[in-house]
Design an enzyme around this catalytic site. Structure first.
Site, short mmCIF file in Angstrom:
data_model
loop_
_atom_site.label_atom_id
_atom_site.label_comp_id
_atom_site.label_asym_id
_atom_site.label_seq_id
_atom_site.Cartn_x
_atom_site.Cartn_y
_atom_site.Cartn_z
N THR A 149 -76.67 37.05 11.21
CA THR A 149 -76.65 37.78 9.81
C THR A 149 -75.96 38.73 9.55
O THR A 149 -75.79 39.74 10.59
CB THR A 149 -78.19 37.82 9.59
OG1 THR A 149 -79.04 37.29 9.71
CG2 THR A 149 -78.08 38.78 7.79
N GLY A 164 -64.23 45.93 17.78
CA GLY A 164 -62.41 45.01 18.07
C GLY A 164 -62.79 44.87 19.36
O GLY A 164 -62.26 43.61 19.79
N CYS A 181 -62.46 54.83 26.68
CA CYS A 181 -63.13 53.62 27.12
C CYS A 181 -63.37 53.40 28.94
O CYS A 181 -64.06 52.95 29.53
CB CYS A 181 -62.19 52.18 26.62
SG CYS A 181 -62.18 52.85 25.46
N ASN A 222 -53.38 52.30 22.33
CA ASN A 222 -54.67 53.54 22.45
C ASN A 222 -54.57 54.70 23.47
O ASN A 222 -54.18 55.84 22.97
CB ASN A 222 -55.61 53.37 23.51
CG ASN A 222 -56.51 52.94 23.97
OD1 ASN A 222 -55.41 51.50 24.35
ND2 ASN A 222 -57.07 52.51 25.02
N GLN A 224 -55.25 50.10 16.99
CA GLN A 224 -54.91 51.16 17.24
C GLN A 224 -53.72 50.95 15.98
O GLN A 224 -53.28 51.98 15.80
CB GLN A 224 -54.56 51.56 18.40
CG GLN A 224 -55.03 51.74 19.33
CD GLN A 224 -55.41 53.09 19.56
OE1 GLN A 224 -55.55 54.23 18.77
NE2 GLN A 224 -57.04 53.76 19.86
C1 LIG Z 1 -60.64 50.82 20.70
C2 LIG Z 1 -59.87 49.93 20.50
C3 LIG Z 1 -60.77 48.46 21.22
C4 LIG Z 1 -62.57 47.98 21.18
O1 LIG Z 1 -62.69 48.36 19.84
P1 LIG Z 1 -64.51 48.71 19.52
O2 LIG Z 1 -64.45 48.35 18.26
O3 LIG Z 1 -64.72 50.33 19.92
O4 LIG Z 1 -65.01 47.65 20.69
C5 LIG Z 1 -59.86 47.31 21.35
N1 LIG Z 1 -58.02 47.84 21.50
C6 LIG Z 1 -57.49 48.80 20.87
C7 LIG Z 1 -56.32 49.12 21.36
C8 LIG Z 1 -58.70 50.18 20.83
O5 LIG Z 1 -58.06 50.92 20.65
#
Ligand SMILES: *Cc1c(COP(=O)(O)O)cnc(C)c1O
Length: 432
Positions: free
Chosen positions: A277, A81, A374, A177, A219
């Site tokens: 790749t 993400g 995070c 989130n 999310q």
């Molecule tokens: C987890 C999350 C991300 C980041 O995604 P990753 O796959 O961990 O890089 C970004 N935005 C939201 C709202 C998330 O919950």
């Protein structure tokens, strides 16, 4: 140091941190399996093994396009993400900057303040959005962060007022989130569309750039509809790790005709937008996970909403001095106008250190988190809880429980049994 506290320990693991990441479903593992070994070809290779891998990617792309109601060629696979979000934000900004680096005098008179352009976002975005945008600020772009109400819903009036002639990007999350607030993305999308048609009519002699609308749907994918036309979005970010797929998988939807600069250069894979790749097993697993998540989203949404509201109603009765962060569940007396993700419970306990509570719960094999996974590496208080105006004493005491497909009522009952004792224990220790 993680020691057991108390004598009662549940053996069963109760994982309530699905918003941080979710376990990979067996069906997803099974779909990925052949692509690690016997079907290991490089999709760019000309021989059968390569074609087989390419076909697997094509099929994954088509399946995801069907879910998003877009064309397969509008999807770029990314490693998760964060990368999808970085590509959306940095990619549009860099494409915009090269095409529109110096406003002419007429544009300047109309209020275009910077050479670089203007971006609008909110105060409750994921750090992948906030920090990509901060990086652009250092490069000279102008940024406006709009606020949210106490339930975490973005202020639409503030958004309308923030739009300037040099605004080229709006990035707002579909669902938060930390506190589970679902944002009115299609409403914003329509506002931006109206602004864009106004621009194309009024400025025929000195065309302004159109505003692109990006949403972080990481999310949302487990519970909400992802039809890009209904949402009126131009760019949409998804990942696999929140929907029972593999970590470091995801994609960016890019509406046809939008130019992006890549952020990773190399062999030109993914239509030159994401070299390297391809992660064939990851892509296959991500597509399978998204398909299954979207198939079960309504049923699971209802089931988890019930469990969520049961948890919230009970906990409010048995633990004094707590506060539910985010929208109120619709089942309570005080109906909320805002909507909350079915799996999100974020509660602040006054006079409790949220991190301490998470560690005590860990001793009982109950896994929860303090707000955002995070940010938990840093001591910074949650920017989301600050943005909803939560008082300091509650911010530190916030704990997030996020339910998942394996969560049962028995799990919730177990948490309801353990939690009051731990909260009381921490509160007494504090006063000694
Ligand atoms: C987890 C999350 C991300 C980041 O995604 P990753 O796959 O961990 O890089 C970004 N935005 C939201 C709202 C998330 O919950």
């Amino acid at each position: 140091m993680r020691k057991s506290v108390g004598t009662i320990r549940s053996k069963k693991v109760i994982y309530l941190d699905h918003a941080a990441t979710s376990p990979v479903r067996p069906e997803v593992l099974k779909a990925m399996q052949p692509y690690w070994s016997e079907k290991c070809g490089n999709p760019s290779a000309l021989y059968k093994l390569g074609l087989e891998a390419k076909l697997a990617i094509d099929n994954a792309r088509t399946a995801i396009a069907n879910t998003l109601f877009c064309r397969p060629e509008e999807l770029v696979f990314t490693a998760g993400g964060s990368e999808s979000i970085n590509l959306a934000i940095l990619g549009t900004a860099r494409a915009y900057r090269t095409s529109c680096s110096s406003p002419n005098i007429r544009e300047a008179r109309r209020g275009i303040k910077t050479k670089r352009g203007h971006i609008i976002t909110s105060s409750i975005e994921h750090h992948a959005v906030l920090r990509s945008i901060s990086a652009l600020k250092k490069e000279g772009f102008d940024i406006t962060q709009i606020g949210v109400n106490k339930e975490g819903v973005i202020n639409i009036d503030e958004l309308k007022k923030a739009i300037r002639p040099d605004t080229f990007l709006v990035s707002l999350m579909y669902a938060n989130n930390e506190i589970g607030t679902i944002e009115p993305i299609s409403v914003v999308g329509k506002i931006i569309q109206a602004e864009n048609s106004k621009r194309s009519l009024a400025t025929r002699h000195s065309p302004l750039v159109t505003i692109l609308f990006h949403t972080d749907a990481c999310q949302a994918a487990g519970f909400l509809e992802l039809n890009v036309d209904k949402l009126h979005v131009d760019l949409l970010s998804l990942n696999g790790s929140k929907i029972y797929g593999p970590k470091q998988t995801g994609c960016l939807y890019v509406r046809k005709g939008i130019k992006l600069e890549p952020i990773i250069y190399g062999g030109g894979q993914e239509n030159n937008l994401r070299s390297g790749t391809e992660n064939v097993p990851g892509i296959v697993g991500f597509a399978k996970a998204l398909e299954l998540a979207q198939t079960s989203r309504e049923k699971e949404g209802q089931r988890q909403t019930q469990l969520r509201d049961y948890f919230i109603t009970k906990i409010q009765k048995i633990i004094p001095s707590l506060k539910l962060n985010g929208p109120l569940p619709n089942s309570t007396k005080h109906k909320s106008s805002a909507h909350r993700l079915p799996n999100n419970i974020n509660i602040s306990f006054a006079n409790v250190d949220g991190e301490a509570l998470v560690l005590y719960l860990d001793a009982y094999n109950i896994y929860a988190s303090t707000g955002s996974a995070c940010t938990s590496n840093s001591a910074d208080p949650s920017h989301v809880l600050a943005a909803i105006g939560l008082e300091e004493k509650y911010i530190k005491g916030a704990v997030r429980f996020t339910l998942g497909e394996s969560t049962t009522k028995a799990d919730i009952d177990q948490v309801l049994q353990v939690l009051p004792r731990l909260v009381a224990k921490i509160r007494t220790m504090k006063t000694i």
